[in-house]
Structure formats: structure tokens, C-alpha cells
Motif scaffolding. Structure first.
Motif, PDB file in Angstrom:
ATOM      1  N   ARG B  13     101.595  81.143  30.043  1.00  0.00           N
ATOM      2  CA  ARG B  13     102.731  81.542  29.128  1.00  0.00           C
ATOM      3  C   ARG B  13     103.778  80.736  29.654  1.00  0.00           C
ATOM      4  NH1 ARG B  13     103.579  87.028  27.445  1.00  0.00           N
ATOM      5  NH2 ARG B  13     105.640  86.996  27.953  1.00  0.00           N
ATOM      6  N   ALA B  14     104.460  80.185  28.573  1.00  0.00           N
ATOM      7  CA  ALA B  14     105.405  79.139  28.972  1.00  0.00           C
ATOM      8  C   ALA B  14     106.747  79.602  30.161  1.00  0.00           C
ATOM      9  CB  ALA B  14     106.235  78.843  27.565  1.00  0.00           C
ATOM     10  N   ASP B  15     106.974  80.902  29.903  1.00  0.00           N
ATOM     11  CA  ASP B  15     108.044  81.283  30.805  1.00  0.00           C
ATOM     12  C   ASP B  15     107.575  81.922  32.169  1.00  0.00           C
ATOM     13  OD1 ASP B  15     106.926  83.263  29.441  1.00  0.00           O
ATOM     14  OD2 ASP B  15     108.565  84.600  29.400  1.00  0.00           O
ATOM     15  N   ALA B  16     106.315  81.793  32.375  1.00  0.00           N
ATOM     16  CA  ALA B  16     105.875  82.520  33.544  1.00  0.00           C
ATOM     17  C   ALA B  16     106.213  81.661  34.804  1.00  0.00           C
ATOM     18  CB  ALA B  16     104.131  82.361  33.456  1.00  0.00           C
ATOM     19  N   LEU B  17     106.443  80.316  34.625  1.00  0.00           N
ATOM     20  CA  LEU B  17     106.798  79.454  35.831  1.00  0.00           C
ATOM     21  C   LEU B  17     108.103  80.033  36.427  1.00  0.00           C
ATOM     22  CD1 LEU B  17     106.484  77.131  37.605  1.00  0.00           C
ATOM     23  CD2 LEU B  17     107.644  75.824  36.028  1.00  0.00           C
ATOM     24  N   GLN B  18     108.973  80.008  35.511  1.00  0.00           N
ATOM     25  CA  GLN B  18     110.425  80.541  36.033  1.00  0.00           C
ATOM     26  C   GLN B  18     110.352  81.875  36.543  1.00  0.00           C
ATOM     27  OE1 GLN B  18     113.632  79.580  33.915  1.00  0.00           O
ATOM     28  NE2 GLN B  18     115.028  80.577  35.029  1.00  0.00           N
ATOM     29  N   ARG B  19     109.393  82.724  35.994  1.00  0.00           N
ATOM     30  CA  ARG B  19     109.204  84.248  36.756  1.00  0.00           C
ATOM     31  C   ARG B  19     108.740  84.145  37.994  1.00  0.00           C
ATOM     32  NH1 ARG B  19     107.018  86.501  31.774  1.00  0.00           N
ATOM     33  NH2 ARG B  19     105.024  86.336  32.651  1.00  0.00           N
ATOM     34  N   VAL B  20     107.701  83.252  38.076  1.00  0.00           N
ATOM     35  CA  VAL B  20     106.933  82.972  39.318  1.00  0.00           C
ATOM     36  C   VAL B  20     108.126  82.522  40.433  1.00  0.00           C
ATOM     37  CG1 VAL B  20     105.564  81.959  40.832  1.00  0.00           C
ATOM     38  CG2 VAL B  20     104.969  82.646  38.588  1.00  0.00           C
ATOM     39  N   LEU B  21     108.927  81.678  39.951  1.00  0.00           N
ATOM     40  CA  LEU B  21     110.185  80.958  40.832  1.00  0.00           C
ATOM     41  C   LEU B  21     111.401  82.094  41.037  1.00  0.00           C
ATOM     42  CD1 LEU B  21     110.939  77.499  38.991  1.00  0.00           C
ATOM     43  CD2 LEU B  21     110.441  77.949  41.607  1.00  0.00           C
ATOM     44  N   ALA B  22     111.434  82.807  40.024  1.00  0.00           N
ATOM     45  CA  ALA B  22     112.545  84.069  40.411  1.00  0.00           C
ATOM     46  C   ALA B  22     112.195  84.692  41.209  1.00  0.00           C
ATOM     47  CB  ALA B  22     112.717  84.750  39.096  1.00  0.00           C
ATOM     48  N   GLY B 265     115.660  85.583  35.045  1.00  0.00           N
ATOM     49  CA  GLY B 265     114.275  86.005  34.996  1.00  0.00           C
ATOM     50  C   GLY B 265     113.560  85.294  33.846  1.00  0.00           C
ATOM     51  N   GLY B 266     113.929  84.411  33.252  1.00  0.00           N
ATOM     52  CA  GLY B 266     113.194  83.197  32.648  1.00  0.00           C
ATOM     53  C   GLY B 266     113.507  83.534  30.982  1.00  0.00           C
ATOM     54  N   THR B 267     114.097  84.626  30.640  1.00  0.00           N
ATOM     55  CA  THR B 267     114.616  84.536  29.219  1.00  0.00           C
ATOM     56  C   THR B 267     115.213  83.383  28.736  1.00  0.00           C
ATOM     57  OG1 THR B 267     114.521  86.931  29.334  1.00  0.00           O
ATOM     58  CG2 THR B 267     115.418  86.454  27.354  1.00  0.00           C
ATOM     59  N   ASN B 270     117.762  80.280  23.944  1.00  0.00           N
ATOM     60  CA  ASN B 270     117.476  79.498  22.753  1.00  0.00           C
ATOM     61  C   ASN B 270     116.262  80.624  22.102  1.00  0.00           C
ATOM     62  OD1 ASN B 270     118.928  77.276  23.309  1.00  0.00           O
ATOM     63  ND2 ASN B 270     117.269  76.436  24.317  1.00  0.00           N
ATOM     64  N   GLY B 271     116.151  81.667  22.801  1.00  0.00           N
ATOM     65  CA  GLY B 271     115.179  82.437  21.778  1.00  0.00           C
ATOM     66  C   GLY B 271     113.914  82.256  22.084  1.00  0.00           C
ATOM     67  N   GLY B 272     112.986  83.221  21.732  1.00  0.00           N
ATOM     68  CA  GLY B 272     111.604  82.901  21.634  1.00  0.00           C
ATOM     69  C   GLY B 272     110.629  83.163  22.892  1.00  0.00           C
ATOM     70  N   GLU B 273     111.414  83.189  23.946  1.00  0.00           N
ATOM     71  CA  GLU B 273     110.908  83.397  25.289  1.00  0.00           C
ATOM     72  C   GLU B 273     111.366  84.285  26.168  1.00  0.00           C
ATOM     73  OE1 GLU B 273     110.657  79.702  27.462  1.00  0.00           O
ATOM     74  OE2 GLU B 273     109.700  78.774  25.815  1.00  0.00           O
ATOM     75  N   GLY B 274     110.583  85.296  26.855  1.00  0.00           N
ATOM     76  CA  GLY B 274     111.241  86.111  27.769  1.00  0.00           C
ATOM     77  C   GLY B 274     110.285  86.988  28.176  1.00  0.00           C
ATOM     78  N   LEU B 317     116.931  75.128  35.737  1.00  0.00           N
ATOM     79  CA  LEU B 317     115.304  74.962  35.587  1.00  0.00           C
ATOM     80  C   LEU B 317     114.709  75.250  34.388  1.00  0.00           C
ATOM     81  CD1 LEU B 317     114.799  77.238  38.942  1.00  0.00           C
ATOM     82  CD2 LEU B 317     114.411  74.896  38.497  1.00  0.00           C
ATOM     83  N   ASP B 318     115.689  76.308  33.567  1.00  0.00           N
ATOM     84  CA  ASP B 318     114.821  76.328  32.063  1.00  0.00           C
ATOM     85  C   ASP B 318     115.170  75.192  31.131  1.00  0.00           C
ATOM     86  OD1 ASP B 318     114.300  78.271  29.857  1.00  0.00           O
ATOM     87  OD2 ASP B 318     116.441  78.084  29.160  1.00  0.00           O
ATOM     88  N   VAL B 319     116.128  74.716  31.545  1.00  0.00           N
ATOM     89  CA  VAL B 319     116.168  73.090  30.750  1.00  0.00           C
ATOM     90  C   VAL B 319     115.371  72.150  31.172  1.00  0.00           C
ATOM     91  CG1 VAL B 319     117.935  71.188  30.434  1.00  0.00           C
ATOM     92  CG2 VAL B 319     118.820  73.423  30.482  1.00  0.00           C
ATOM     93  N   VAL B 320     115.223  72.040  32.268  1.00  0.00           N
ATOM     94  CA  VAL B 320     113.926  71.103  33.091  1.00  0.00           C
ATOM     95  C   VAL B 320     112.623  71.496  32.513  1.00  0.00           C
ATOM     96  CG1 VAL B 320     112.750  70.386  35.104  1.00  0.00           C
ATOM     97  CG2 VAL B 320     115.271  70.697  35.186  1.00  0.00           C
ATOM     98  N   ARG B 321     112.244  72.792  32.363  1.00  0.00           N
ATOM     99  CA  ARG B 321     111.118  73.202  32.108  1.00  0.00           C
ATOM    100  C   ARG B 321     110.683  72.958  30.574  1.00  0.00           C
ATOM    101  NH1 ARG B 321     110.176  78.154  30.244  1.00  0.00           N
ATOM    102  NH2 ARG B 321     112.240  78.948  30.858  1.00  0.00           N
ATOM    103  N   ARG B 322     112.035  72.985  29.778  1.00  0.00           N
ATOM    104  CA  ARG B 322     111.958  72.661  28.159  1.00  0.00           C
ATOM    105  C   ARG B 322     111.719  71.097  28.302  1.00  0.00           C
ATOM    106  NH1 ARG B 322     113.325  76.402  24.757  1.00  0.00           N
ATOM    107  NH2 ARG B 322     113.405  77.898  26.305  1.00  0.00           N
ATOM    108  N   ARG B 323     112.263  70.526  29.023  1.00  0.00           N
ATOM    109  CA  ARG B 323     111.881  69.050  28.517  1.00  0.00           C
ATOM    110  C   ARG B 323     110.653  68.582  28.829  1.00  0.00           C
ATOM    111  NH1 ARG B 323     115.905  66.632  32.423  1.00  0.00           N
ATOM    112  NH2 ARG B 323     117.606  67.618  31.647  1.00  0.00           N
ATOM    113  N   LYS B 324     110.081  69.325  29.932  1.00  0.00           N
ATOM    114  CA  LYS B 324     108.566  68.941  30.193  1.00  0.00           C
ATOM    115  C   LYS B 324     107.660  68.972  29.066  1.00  0.00           C
ATOM    116  CE  LYS B 324     108.431  69.154  35.184  1.00  0.00           C
ATOM    117  NZ  LYS B 324     108.411  70.349  36.086  1.00  0.00           N
ATOM    118  N   LYS B 325     107.812  70.164  28.137  1.00  0.00           N
ATOM    119  CA  LYS B 325     107.192  70.312  27.166  1.00  0.00           C
ATOM    120  C   LYS B 325     106.934  69.490  26.239  1.00  0.00           C
ATOM    121  CE  LYS B 325     108.098  74.915  26.307  1.00  0.00           C
ATOM    122  NZ  LYS B 325     108.328  76.029  25.535  1.00  0.00           N
TER     123      LYS B 325
END
Lengths: 371, 325
Positions: B13-22, B265-267, B270-274, B317-325
Motif C-alpha cells: 500500500r502506498a503509505d506502508a513505507l512511511q508506517r514502517v519508517l515510523a 504515522g503516514g496519513t 492531501n487525503g486518500g491515504e492513512g 518523507l511524505d512529500v518525497v514518497r509522493r514525488r517518486k510515484k
């Protein structure tokens, strides 16, 4: 259609506000004729003319369609014009301490026939909000002002204005670094906290570890109570070590958690001093949650139901109380005296007292405590 | 919790990475603080951290829902206080039984959330403004209703045990912590297994698409804000129970900690993820950090700076993740 209704409502409100503010201005000493005309879609027209003289014998004429209640208010305000108007700008209003000051001020207003308003910012860091309140109070052209300055230097320009307008300023709660206030009604927080330090040292047998939970590190009361306590310990009780000083913003929950952290990191801590009501409630909670009641000496400041109960139950050794009702009362009394041209001492010390289980119900202490 | 984190990583899932990081950050924090002070990793202190997370955690769970819809709720802190005051009034002044008081507190929170929902969905007021208004309305009402006085629960000792009692006597973990975990599990189920949860994500991903596909967007939005209000109500019961009093002047500023927990926690703002798991980890990071820095007697000024920096890092981190997508 909806827009029209809305705008009518807005204009109606505006008229009401205008009328109300004209009503207030009838209490001012300066002659200040006000005339306002407002009209919308030719449906509502209101014109108000308020004129007052130095003797405050105001003449107010108001005619407004559909705004009779507001006009009534204006009349009522004009009727009370003979009493001096004394706005009180405090450091807060939400804490029980300030409510007690307010009660004292209201009693003073009744006894000395003055009209008061009481307001203060939400926290003791909102210097800007307090300045706005002071400015607004000055704009109402009061006869005198009572001020508990959060930052005495920040209010200096406004105090100059008050002086220029011949409005006597009474300081209260903490001193203002200026010679403009005719007097200052206050507690000597440094001395009061030093008394708390002496009591703590006596309880601990003059040795051991002590920690402080203070409300904040920028307000006058926070600084004075912390330094009063620390300096007394350093100079008079050298065998006592201060292991930690933490700030909880007077927030009961945050103070609880940080008290627990203090005890956790300094397991040998034998005494904790809470520098205001919110802080001490946190200390009591934290000690209770860690089941250290009776093992750590707890000393507080001010009163409030929770603290009084803890002192009666013996979980808190005692506290230093100020005389908040006396502060409020003396404040209004001094303002009225200043208006009569009486000379006042440069400072009026309302005193502080130590209370514990033995004298919490005593006749000289009980009236100082608020629930 | 470690097992759960590993499982989550498998689910892409898209936000899983940040959760793992957190989660990794939380472990690192605990590791560092344990090394730095022998007083950190002790049962009492761990319970202290868990307990300190309870109120903020419940608020953060609530606010996670609205953030996923792409909205925000700034009123959670003062609605919490408002609910506490209502519960206090019902129990002490109204002399009603404690469960009724709890219910009244929850309903008060839910009602405030419902009003937020109406303001946002029906009157089209931007969430930031509507809930900012509610922040002040709730704060003012809490003061008015309580008469600017704390309400004490001294006559009803059972109220204090809601947060501080031990349902499971064998382990000394206060109920507040169990309530936090229960709330997290329920919220997780709602978010992942119900229509409400599905639409919460749908509103945040693409509200217009949801509307065009026949979803009654307004109704679901109101439902989500009401749910957030209910969680604020629960937080109100918890804080009043722990302090054994409803303190009417509390609450402002709590919304920022709650939002920070969700974001760490990765929410996505911008909405849609969390996720609720992420939010709980975020809340633990905040309280672990605060506790650890206090244990180390780091000056408070710096504690504030560090907490702020962590939030910025998390959003970056959230912004970086978004840019990669």
C-alpha cells in the motif's frame, strides 16, 4: 432573496452594535458627539446622536426602526454614568485564581460604588492579546485602570497614553517597571516561594533531592516563584540539590506526565514543588499514579478544591496561598482612592501565608482559599 | 506490534513505507533512550508512556478519519474539553449515574462533530475555517457551561477508575491504555472493513469521482466528522477520568499533537491515504520523545524544537514518497 435577508440581518446587527457603543461612550468625560446613519434598500433607517458633557449628564437620542432593545441598552448604560468606570485587565480569567481576584474586585466595586469589567487573555504568554485589551479599555475612556501586566515593558507605551489622558493606573499581581502606576497591589512571589523552600527543607531534614514543576519560564510569576525557591535553597539549604525544573504550562495533564518522568529519572527525589494550581494538580496526580504518596513531599501554591482536599488527606504537605480576593478588592479600592486624589503607598503587599493540615480550616486562612 | 508491521509491509500500500519508517523510528528512539538512561526502559515508565499516549492517541484516531477525506478538524481538542464538561455536569450537577454521563459526553462530542459536518458538507465552509470556528465555540461553551470552574468527580470514585482502574488485575496496565487499543482496533475495522471506511478513502482520493458515481458525498462527509467528534468525546471522558475533574480551560493545542501523530504515522494531509496503525505509532513517537527527553532532563525549550523538527521530517518523507510515484 437569501442574500437580501442576510444583508438586512447584518445591517441590523451593525445598528445594534453602534447603538450599544454609543451607550458606552456616554460614560466618558470628553464631549464626543456621534452621529451615524445607516440605511439599506430604503427599508431600515437609523440615526443616533449621542452627546455628553464633562459632568457625564449625557443626552442620547436614538431612533431606530426595529432596534428598540438596543436603544434601551443605550439608555441603561447612560443611567449608570455617575459611577466611575474601572476596567480591570488581568493576566487570565480561566484559572480559579483569577476568578477569585475577580470576585474580590466585584466586592470592591460594590463597596466603593464603581463599575468594573474584568478580562484577561487565555494564557500568561499572550502578551499581544493583553495589549489589545488594554488598548480597547483605554479607548473606552475609563476613569481609572487596573492592570496586571504580563510584560511590563511591552505595555509601557500604552501606560504613557494613560498618563497623558490623566487616567490613573493601578498595577496588581506583579510589578510594572515604570513609575506611572500610582500603586501596585501584589504578592511578593519571590518571598512566598522562598517560604515554600524553607518548608520543604524542613520536611526533608535539610538534605536530599528536590524537583520543581513550574507553569512557564517567561511569565513574571513563573520566573519569580522558580527563582525564589531555587535561590533560597542555594543560599540557605546547601545540602539540598535541585535535580530538575520542568514547565507544564499550567496544564494539569501535561504536568502529570512530566511529574512522572521526573520521578522516573530521579528515583531518589524526596520533594516536589508545584508553582501554581495547574502544576500542583499535575504533581499530585503523578505522585498518585506512581503510588509514591507519602514517600515524596509535595508543596504547592494557591488553593483550589483538589489541592485543599490533598492537604487535608495528607498527600500534600502544604501550600503557600496568596490573597486573591484581597488583591482584587484592594485594586478597586486603590483606584477609587486615586480618583478622589488621595495619596497611596507605592506598593501594597497583600501578603502570603503558609497553610497545611493543621490550619487549613483556621479563621485567618480559610477566607483566603478558593475552592 | 512488530509482527503487524511486517505483515503490513507485505501488503503493498502506498503509505506502508512511511508506517514502517515510523515504526523503525519508534524502535530507534526507544533504543537510544534506553542506552542513555537506565530509568527509561522500566515497567513504570513504559506504563507512563502508554498512559500519556491515551488521550492524544484517541484524538489522533478521530482526526485520522477526517484527514483521510482530505479535510481537517482543528476542534478535536476543545470538543474533547466540551465533552468532558458535559459529562461532568450530567454526573455531578444532574446527579445521573456515571454511564449516562459517559453517554452524554460521547454524544456531546458526536454532536459537535455532526455540526462540523453540516457546516462543511451542506454550507460548503472550508473544513479549516469551520472547525476553527468550532474550536472556539466549544472552548467558549465549555467555560460557560462549567461556570469557568473545574468540575470534580469526588462523589463518584468509579468515574476515576474508567481510566485509572485495572480491568485485568494481574497486569498493572491502566484501563485508559486498554481503551486506547480497543478504540484503535474498532477504528481500524471501521476504516478497512466498512462502507464508511471505503467512502472515507474515496472522498479523499477523488471527491468528484465519488459524487459522479452516485455516492451521497455530503451524507458520508457528515458521518465522518461525526465519528471524529465521537472520538473527541471519548478522549474527553478519558482526560476527565484521569484528572478526576473536567478542566474547562484545557484542550487548546491538543489538536496539533493529534494531527502531528496522524501525519508522522503516514496519513497524508492531501487525503486518500492513512491508517490507524500508523497514527497509533505516530502518537507513541510523540509521547516517547517527550518522555525520553524529560527523563534525560533536556531543557524544555529544546524538547519543543525537537518535536517540531520530527513533524517537519515526517511531512518531508511524505512529500518525497509522493514525488517518486
Amino acid at each position: 432573496m437569501r442574500f437580501k435577508q442576510l444583508s438586512l440581518l447584518v445591517v441590523g446587527l451593525l445598528i445594534a452594535v453602534l447603538l450599544a457603543s454609543c451607550g458606552n461612550s456616554t460614560n466618558t468625560t470628553a464631549a464626543q458627539p456621534v452621529a451615524t446613519t445607516a440605511s439599506v434598500a430604503g427599508a431600515t433607517t437609523a440615526s443616533v446622536a449621542g452627546a455628553t458633557t464633562a459632568s457625564a449628564a449625557g443626552a442620547t437620542t436614538a431612533s431606530a426602526a426595529g432596534a428598540t432593545t438596543a436603544a434601551g441598552q443605550a439608555g441603561a448604560a447612560a443611567a449608570t454614568g455617575s459611577q466611575p468606570y474601572i476596567p480591570i485587565i488581568s493576566k487570565g480569567f480561566q484559572h480559579q485564581f483569577w476568578q477569585a481576584v475577580k470576585a474580590g474586585a466585584e466586592k470592591g466595586a460594590k463597596d466603593f460604588n464603581a463599575r468594573i469589567t474584568f478580562e484577561g487573555p487565555e494564557t500568561e504568554t499572550q502578551v499581544d492579546k493583553q495589549i489589545e485589551m488594554l488598548q480597547a479599555a483605554l479607548d473606552k475612556k475609563p476613569q481609572a485602570i487596573c492592570l496586571a501586566a504580563l510584560d511590563s515593558k511591552a505595555v509601557a507605551p500604552l501606560l504613557q497614553k494613560a498618563k497623558a489622558a490623566n487616567i490613573p493606573v493601578i498595577g496588581f499581581d506583579s510589578g510594572v517597571d515604570s513609575d506611572i502606576p500610582v500603586t501596585t497591589v501584589a504578592t511578593d512571589n519571590l518571598a512566598a516561594a522562598a517560604l515554600a523552600a524553607d518548608k520543604m527543607a524542613a520536611l526533608m531534614g535539610d538534605k536530599g533531592e528536590v524537583a520543581l514543576v513550574v507553569h512557564d519560564q517567561t511569565s513574571r510569576t513563573g520566573i519569580d516563584r522558580r527563582d525564589g525557591f531555587l535561590n533560597q535553597m542555594k543560599s540557605k539549604h546547601p545540602n539540598i540539590t535541585i535535580v530538575d525544573t520542568q514547565y507544564g504550562g499550567g496544564d494539569q495533564l501535561k504536568s502529570t506526565d512530566l511529574t512522572k518522568a521526573i520521578i522516573q529519572s530521579h528515583p531518589n527525589v524526596k520533594g516536589i514543588f508545584g508553582a501554581n494550581e495547574g502544576s500542583i494538580i499535575g504533581v499530585l496526580n503523578g505522585v498518585k499514579e506512581l503510588k509514591k504518596e507519602g514517600q515524596i513531599f509535595v508543596i504547592g501554591y494557591d488553593s483550589g478544591k483538589q489541592q485543599i482536599d490533598a492537604i487535608k488527606a495528607g498527600t500534600e504537605s502544604g501550600a503557600v496561598t496568596q490573597d486573591p480576593i484581597g488583591i482584587g478588592y484592594k485594586c478597586v479600592e486603590s483606584a477609587v482612592k486615586a480618583l478622589k486624589g488621595e495619596t497611596l503607598p507605592k506598593s501594597i503587599d497583600t501578603g502570603f501565608h503558609w497553610y497545611d493540615k493543621t490550619n487549613v480550616e483556621a479563621a485567618d486562612i480559610k477566607p483566603l482559599l478558593y475552592q | 506490534m512488530a509482527v503487524a508491521a511486517v505483515q503490513r509491509r507485505l501488503v503493498i500500500r502506498a503509505d506502508a513505507l512511511q508506517r514502517v519508517l515510523a515504526f523503525g523510528a519508534l524502535i530507534v528512539l526507544i533504543f537510544i533512550f534506553s542506552l542513555a538512561s537506565p530509568n527509561f526502559l522500566q515497567f513504570n515508565n513504559i506504563v507512563g508512556i502508554l498512559l500519556a499516549t491515551a488521550v492524544n492517541g484517541v484524538l489522533a484516531i478521530g482526526v485520522t478519519f477526517v484527514i483521510i477525506t482530505g479535510g481537517i478538524d482543528l476542534s478535536v481538542g476543545t470538543v474533547m474539553t466540551f465533552s468532558a464538561v458535559i459529562a461532568g455536569e450530567v454526573i455531578t450537577v444532574g446527579q445521573m449515574p456515571v454511564p449516562l454521563g459517559i453517554l452524554a459526553g460521547l454524544l456531546a462530542g458526536g454532536f459537535a462533530g455532526f455540526v462540523n459536518g453540516i457546516l462543511i458538507a451542506k454550507l460548503k465552509i472550508p473544513p479549516f475555517i469551520a472547525t476553527l470556528g468550532m474550536l472556539n465555540v466549544a472552548r467558549g461553551l465549555a467555560l460557560v457551561i462549567s461556570g469557568v470552574k473545574p468540575i470534580y468527580f469526588n462523589d463518584t470514585p468509579e468515574f476515576n477508575s474508567i481510566a485509572m482502574g485495572n480491568v485485568i488485575p494481574a497486569i498493572e496496565i491502566p484501563n485508559a491504555v486498554l481503551i486506547l487499543f480497543a478504540a484503535a482496533i474498532i477504528a481500524s475495522l471501521v476504516l478497512n472493513r466498512t462502507i464508511l471506511g471505503r467512502y472515507t478513502f474515496a472522498l479523499g482520493s477523488n471527491e468528484e469521482a465519488a459524487r459522479l458515481s452516485g455516492v451521497n458525498v455530503d451524507r458520508w462527509k457528515i458521518a465522518v466528522y461525526t465519528l471524529t467528534g465521537l472520538f473527541s468525546g471519548l478522549a474527553g471522558i478519558l482526560i476527565a477520568s484521569r484528572l478526576n475533574s473536567a478542566q474547562p480551560a484545557l484542550g487548546q493545542g491538543y489538536e496539533l499533537d493529534a494531527i502531528a501523530a496522524a501525519v508522522i504515522g503516514g496519513t497524508s494531509l492531501n487525503g486518500g491515504e492513512g491508517s490507524i496503525l500508523g497514527t497509533i505509532i505516530g502518537a507513541f513517537i510523540i509521547s516517547t520523545l517527550t518522555n525520553g527527553l524529560r527523563i534525560l532532563s533536556v531543557p524544555q525549550e529544546w524538547q519543543i524544537v525537537v518535536t517540531g523538527a520530527i513533524v517537519i521530517l515526517a511531512v518531508y518523507l511524505d512529500v518525497v514518497r509522493r514525488r517518486k510515484k
